[in-house]
Design a protein around this motif. Structure first.
Motif, PDB file in Angstrom:
ATOM      1  N   LEU A 292      38.427  -6.947   8.310  1.00 31.54           N
ATOM      2  CA  LEU A 292      38.287  -6.994   6.677  1.00 31.54           C
ATOM      3  C   LEU A 292      37.244  -8.048   6.181  1.00 31.54           C
ATOM      4  O   LEU A 292      36.789  -7.802   5.142  1.00 31.54           O
TER       5      LEU A 292
ATOM      6  N   PHE B 231      37.506 -10.792   0.823  1.00 32.44           N
ATOM      7  CA  PHE B 231      39.061 -10.748   1.523  1.00 32.44           C
ATOM      8  C   PHE B 231      39.345 -12.226   1.874  1.00 32.44           C
ATOM      9  O   PHE B 231      40.246 -12.358   1.826  1.00 32.44           O
TER      10      PHE B 231
ATOM     11  N   GLY C 251      43.781  -5.916   1.736  1.00 32.09           N
ATOM     12  CA  GLY C 251      42.119  -5.630   2.355  1.00 32.09           C
ATOM     13  C   GLY C 251      41.489  -4.278   1.859  1.00 32.09           C
ATOM     14  O   GLY C 251      40.684  -3.988   1.184  1.00 32.09           O
ATOM     15  N   LEU C 252      42.528  -3.136   2.359  1.00 37.31           N
ATOM     16  CA  LEU C 252      42.208  -1.614   1.794  1.00 37.31           C
ATOM     17  C   LEU C 252      41.961  -1.629   0.495  1.00 37.31           C
ATOM     18  O   LEU C 252      41.231  -0.723   0.156  1.00 37.31           O
TER      19      LEU C 252
END
Lengths: 275, 389
Positions: free
Chosen positions: B31, B38, B351-352
């Motif tokens: 990430l 991040f 993170g996503l």
């Protein structure tokens, strides 16, 4: 035997429905003695252990502890009276380590100020090593989960745990049935050490070889009856085998040949046995 | 008495934990490369704060897994906790402390019901908590009433605690240093006691390394987070709860019995342990932690609505527990599993989201991570099972 028996069955009968598991059985174990109980499948060996351990009660007949009639309504009562059993399944927790298993239910607490609720791992581990040393049990570490130990080592841990509360009689139900040759030898050595500590040991086994190696006296059960008791030193293997299978002992007409165990079969054919 | 090497044991116990740490490292690296923001202090502060909420639930799930049961209702129970605290404060004007206690009490009652039904009737935990999930959801909707949503005012202590309370940097460093000193002292003390008892102990190098790593993690982490808002009190609270549970699990009879029950209920019973009592206590603790997590969630969102909590949160908590090293087969895992697992799961989610991935992608990836964790769990079960005969 000069000393009085520590634990005895007197004329014990136990039936399960129409099955007479035990009929008028007399057995006695003395301090510092290994009493083996042998017999074919269905001879009543397990029932004997269960009655001695307080798992089952006899229908008729009595238990005697130091010559006094007692009853063991529960396994806890038997333990409180100094009679403890190690059953075949060992009742260990595989995920706990050796020390944790040995002290399970009897954990030691720290005696320090303020920290009375915390466990005293150091003391428990020290005592575990002490016990292992006294009984010459060899383990790689006392901090590995018992699930990673060999069958013989697991049996040893279960026996060590049974020694809690200073029992006077230890009942071992088929302690070597699942073990290889070397591990069997280890467990039998442990049994001898228990005897040397002055404990009465009742060893229930299928294996004539084991019994012959370690027992002082051998009680043979056949079809729920106490057929005979041998002095292990003066009894030949063949006599023992014959008593178990009923070949030489007066009784019901001999049925079809019974399997005793692999070792016994091998031995009897090698010596031109009765069958 | 013995000069045995204890490292073998550490290998067995530590492998799962090491796996969790490795997973966390991989997630952070991936990430961090994909979106450098991040790893910014500001984002990591968010991750820690959000972890505190889910972590409370995860900790409860770890406890239930330790006895070999499963509680799938923690999300719904936390939703009920959120609703209870919000409604009690806003609509009934109760003091916040009372409202929080009330919310936790709902968890206690539910956990007590689970424990009693499980031990008296022998119902499997999975089905029991599935029913509990529905009950908690129904209660949540009832408590919220027709409006279906309650907003907590921003001046509420709970909201300020969850959203704005950060530990002043000097204080955080001081507390961190204190913890390091205490851990180092206890390590040395243990070593001396073992020496006196003639037992093999950790080498001084090992104790020093461990203490040094802890110092680096605590003080370094604090310093880094302090470049943004700092360490949240809510996260500190979570870590304190984990520490207390950890000590209870490792150093009290209760903890020993919890693990024994997870290993073999039958053996635990035959060892004369109070099995039923222990199982009930674990269910109560789990549901209480879940309800308390709900309280924190309400504070963090400054609101409670019909969607707070919910099934997804339960699954996230269970996934986190497994990723952190707790086992579905019972008897394995530690309180720190909750911290590790929730850090991985929360990092992936956050993170996503930063990468602009849709919820669908997030679910897919979490699903794959979970399968990997369960596969590792199953292989560990094979190794940890009956040894050679």
């Amino acid at each position: 035997m000069t000393p009085a028996p520590v634990l005895a069955l007197r004329k014990v009968t136990k039936t399960f429905g129409a099955v007479r598991a035990l009929v008028d059985v007399d057995l006695a174990v003395h301090p510092g003695e290994v009493l083996a109980v042998v017999g074919d499948n269905g001879a009543g060996k397990s029932t004997v252990v269960k009655i001695l351990a307080g798992v089952l009660g006899p229908d008729t007949g009595t238990l005697e502890l130091d010559g006094n009639v007692v009853t063991f309504p529960t396994p806890g009562a038997a333990r409180a009276a100094g009679v403890t059993a190690v059953f075949q399944d060992l009742a260990l927790c595989d995920n706990l380590d050796v020390v944790e298993n040995i002290f399970l239910g009897h954990e030691l607490r720290e005696r320090g100020r303020r920290s009375g609720a915390l466990l005293d791992e150091v003391e428990m581990e020290r005592r575990a090593w002490e016990l292992l040393g006294e009984l010459a049990v060899r383990l790689p570490s006392v901090r590995v989960p018992v699930g990673t130990l060999s069958g013989g080592q697991r049996q040893a841990v279960a026996i060590l745990r049974a020694l809690h509360g200073e029992p006077r009689v230890v009942l071992l139900d088929e302690p070597t049935s699942a073990l290889g040759v070397a591990q069997t030898a280890e467990v039998l050595t442990l049994v001898e050490r228990l005897r040397d500590r002055g404990l009465g040991v009742v060893l229930v086994s299928h294996s004539m070889a084991d019994v012959h190696a370690v027992a002082d006296r051998i009680a043979v059960l056949r079809l729920g009856r106490h057929a005979t008791t041998f002095d292990a030193r003066t009894t030949s293997y063949e006599d023992l085998l014959a008593a178990v299978t009923g070949a030489r002992v007066p009784g019901p007409t001999a049925g079809p040949p019974r399997r005793v165990s692999h070792e016994a079969d091998a031995r009897s054919s090698a010596t031109g046995g009765e069958r | 008495m013995s000069g045995l090497d204890l490292s073998r044991l550490r290998d067995l116990a530590g492998r799962r934990a090491a796996g969790g740490l490795a997973a966390l490292a991989v997630v952070w690296i991936v990430l961090g490369v994909a979106t450098p923001r991040f790893l910014s202090a500001d984002n990591l502060v968010n991750v820690t704060q959000q972890s505190a909420v889910t972590g409370m639930l995860t900790l409860g799930v770890v406890l239930v897994m330790l006895i070999g049961h499963l509680d799938i209702s923690v999300g719904a129970v936390s939703g009920l906790g959120s609703a209870t605290v919000a409604v009690a404060v806003v609509q009934h004007g109760l003091p916040e402390v009372v409202a929080i206690l009330l919310a936790v009490l709902t968890g206690v009652v539910l956990g007590l019901a689970y424990g009693l039904l499980s031990t008296r009737l022998g119902l499997p935990g999975f089905v029991l908590t599935l029913a509990g999930l529905l009950v908690a959801l129904g209660l949540q909707l009832q408590v919220l009433g027709r409006t279906g949503a309650v907003n907590l005012p921003f001046e509420t202590g709970l909201v300020r605690f969850a959203q704005q309370a950060y530990v002043a940097t000097p204080v955080a460093l001081g507390v961190g240093a204190f913890v390091v000193v205490v851990v180092g002292f206890l390590g040395a003390h243990e070593r001396r006691r073992r020496d006196r008892a003639g037992l093999a102990g950790d080498s001084w190098v090992r104790i020093g390394t461990r203490t040094g790593l802890l110092a680096a993690l605590l003080l370094g982490g604090t310093l880094y987070l302090s470049t943004a808002r700092g360490v949240g009190w809510m996260f500190v609270l979570f870590l304190v709860v984990v520490m207390v549970v950890d000590v209870c699990l490792r150093r009290t009879s209760w903890g020993r019995h919890v693990r024994a029950i997870g290993g073999s209920v039958e053996s635990a019973r035959r060892a004369g342990l109070g099995v039923d009592r222990t199982i009930i206590s674990v269910y109560v603790l789990c549901s209480s932690l879940a309800a308390f997590g709900g309280v924190l969630a309400a504070g963090r969102l400054a609101a409670a609505n019909q969607g707070t909590g919910g099934a997804e949160l339960s699954l996230t908590a269970i996934a986190a527990a497994l990723i952190g090293g707790a086992s579905l087969y019972g008897g394995r895992g530690s309180a720190w599993s909750a911290v590790l697992g929730v850090a991985v799961v929360q990092s992936i989610s956050t993170g996503l989201a930063m990468l602009g991935a849709e919820a669908s992608v997030r679910y897919l990836i979490l699903g794959v991570v979970l399968v990997v964790a369960v596969a590792i769990d199953a292989s560990g079960k094979r190794e940890g099972g009956r040894g050679r005969a």
